[in-house]
Design an enzyme around this catalytic site. Structure first.
Site, PDB file in Angstrom:
ATOM      1  N   HIS A  65       1.378  -1.079   0.300  1.00 61.03           N
ATOM      2  CA  HIS A  65      -0.178  -0.268   0.428  1.00 61.03           C
ATOM      3  C   HIS A  65       0.491   2.001  -0.328  1.00 61.03           C
ATOM      4  O   HIS A  65       0.220   2.110  -0.158  1.00 61.03           O
ATOM      5  CB  HIS A  65      -0.852   0.830   1.214  1.00 61.03           C
ATOM      6  N   ASP A 113      -0.472  -7.339   0.889  1.00 57.04           N
ATOM      7  CA  ASP A 113       0.235  -6.089   1.702  1.00 57.04           C
ATOM      8  C   ASP A 113       1.420  -5.952   1.541  1.00 57.04           C
ATOM      9  O   ASP A 113       2.355  -6.068   2.449  1.00 57.04           O
ATOM     10  CB  ASP A 113      -0.274  -5.436   2.724  1.00 57.04           C
ATOM     11  N   SER A 207       4.626   1.863   7.910  1.00 55.34           N
ATOM     12  CA  SER A 207       4.229   1.887   6.995  1.00 55.34           C
ATOM     13  C   SER A 207       5.706   0.531   6.366  1.00 55.34           C
ATOM     14  O   SER A 207       6.324   1.438   6.049  1.00 55.34           O
ATOM     15  CB  SER A 207       3.095   1.677   6.537  1.00 55.34           C
TER      16      SER A 207
END
Length: 263
Positions: A65, A113, A207
């Protein structure tokens, strides 16, 4: 009682993703996490940041992402950094020549992901820049294991920022907790992680960074909720190990004379 509280808040909170922060952690000793990578992602005038980690001199793992909306944008990987806004002799800034997002990745629930970034030139392995091992296909981290996540970014929910790497210790949770909160949670490919007190977490800005358990990268910071810091979802690396190995072989083949590059 804990599960009841989680359920009552599940419907008013939305998932976070993106650049990530460490909340409730501490600053690490400079260059003590030599596998860490800082990603600067440019797409036109917009710039975003994420974490990542070096698994081979020419390859960094991160969260899909972070780059899924970047098209043909430019990604720079900074290795050997402690203060990402400082001029440190230990830093290596390397361009990403291509990135491979898992073919079954979906932003709906952040399934699969994971992304693999190819570096050129290869990183120079030294005291400040090193690779980290990843688990094999059937190797799973156990519930209750204490692991660590590191990154750069906000240090509180109000947006305080830091330029230096910070780290937090988090515990692997029973997947049932995340299944109650995240409708798309998948036990096989995700890890449920968090601090039950809700005072420690990774967040926007972290992230793509690793969840390190016993000196191996078992997870990738993926998503959580905006207001509640517990629980969080990490991508389970062992599930994707065959895919990772396949992509690394392709990267190696591209380095051979007369071999053509492919996305």
């Amino acid at each position: 009682m804990l599960l009841l509280l989680l359920l009552t808040s599940a419907f008013v909170l939305v998932p976070w993703t993106g650049a990530g922060r460490i909340i409730g952690g501490r600053e690490v000793k400079p260059n003590s996490r030599p596998y860490m990578a800082y990603l600067k992602i440019q797409n036109g005038p917009a710039t975003s940041t994420c974490g990542g980690f070096l698994i081979r001199p020419d390859a960094v793992l991160s969260a899909a992402h972070c780059v899924d909306k970047k098209g043909k944008g430019r990604i720079t990987v900074i290795l050997g950094a402690h203060n990402v806004h400082g001029r440190e002799r230990s830093q290596q800034k390397i361009q990403v020549t291509q990135w491979v997002i898992h073919p079954k990745y979906s932003r709906d629930g952040f399934k699969n992901d994971i992304v693999l970034l190819k570096l050129k030139p290869k990183a120079r392995i030294n005291r400040n820049v090193q690779i980290i091992s990843i688990p094999r296909r059937m190797e799973r981290v156990t519930v209750g294991a204490k692991c660590k996540a590191a990154g750069w970014g906000w240090t509180s929910v109000t947006g305080n920022r830091t330029n230096v790497m910070r780290e937090v210790e988090l515990k692997v949770q029973n997947g049932t907790i995340c299944e109650l909160i995240f409708q798309k949670y998948q036990r096989q490919s995700m890890i449920c992680v968090g601090d039950e007190s809700g005072k420690k977490a990774s967040y926007k800005g972290d992230s793509g960074g690793p969840l390190v358990c016993k000196q191996k990268a078992h997870g990738i910071v993926s998503h959580g909720r905006t207001r509640n810091l517990f629980p969080e979802v990490y991508t389970r690396i062992s599930y994707f190990e065959p895919w990772i190995r396949e992509q690394l072989k392709k990267f190696a083949l591209q380095e051979l004379p007369d071999s053509s590059s492919s996305d």
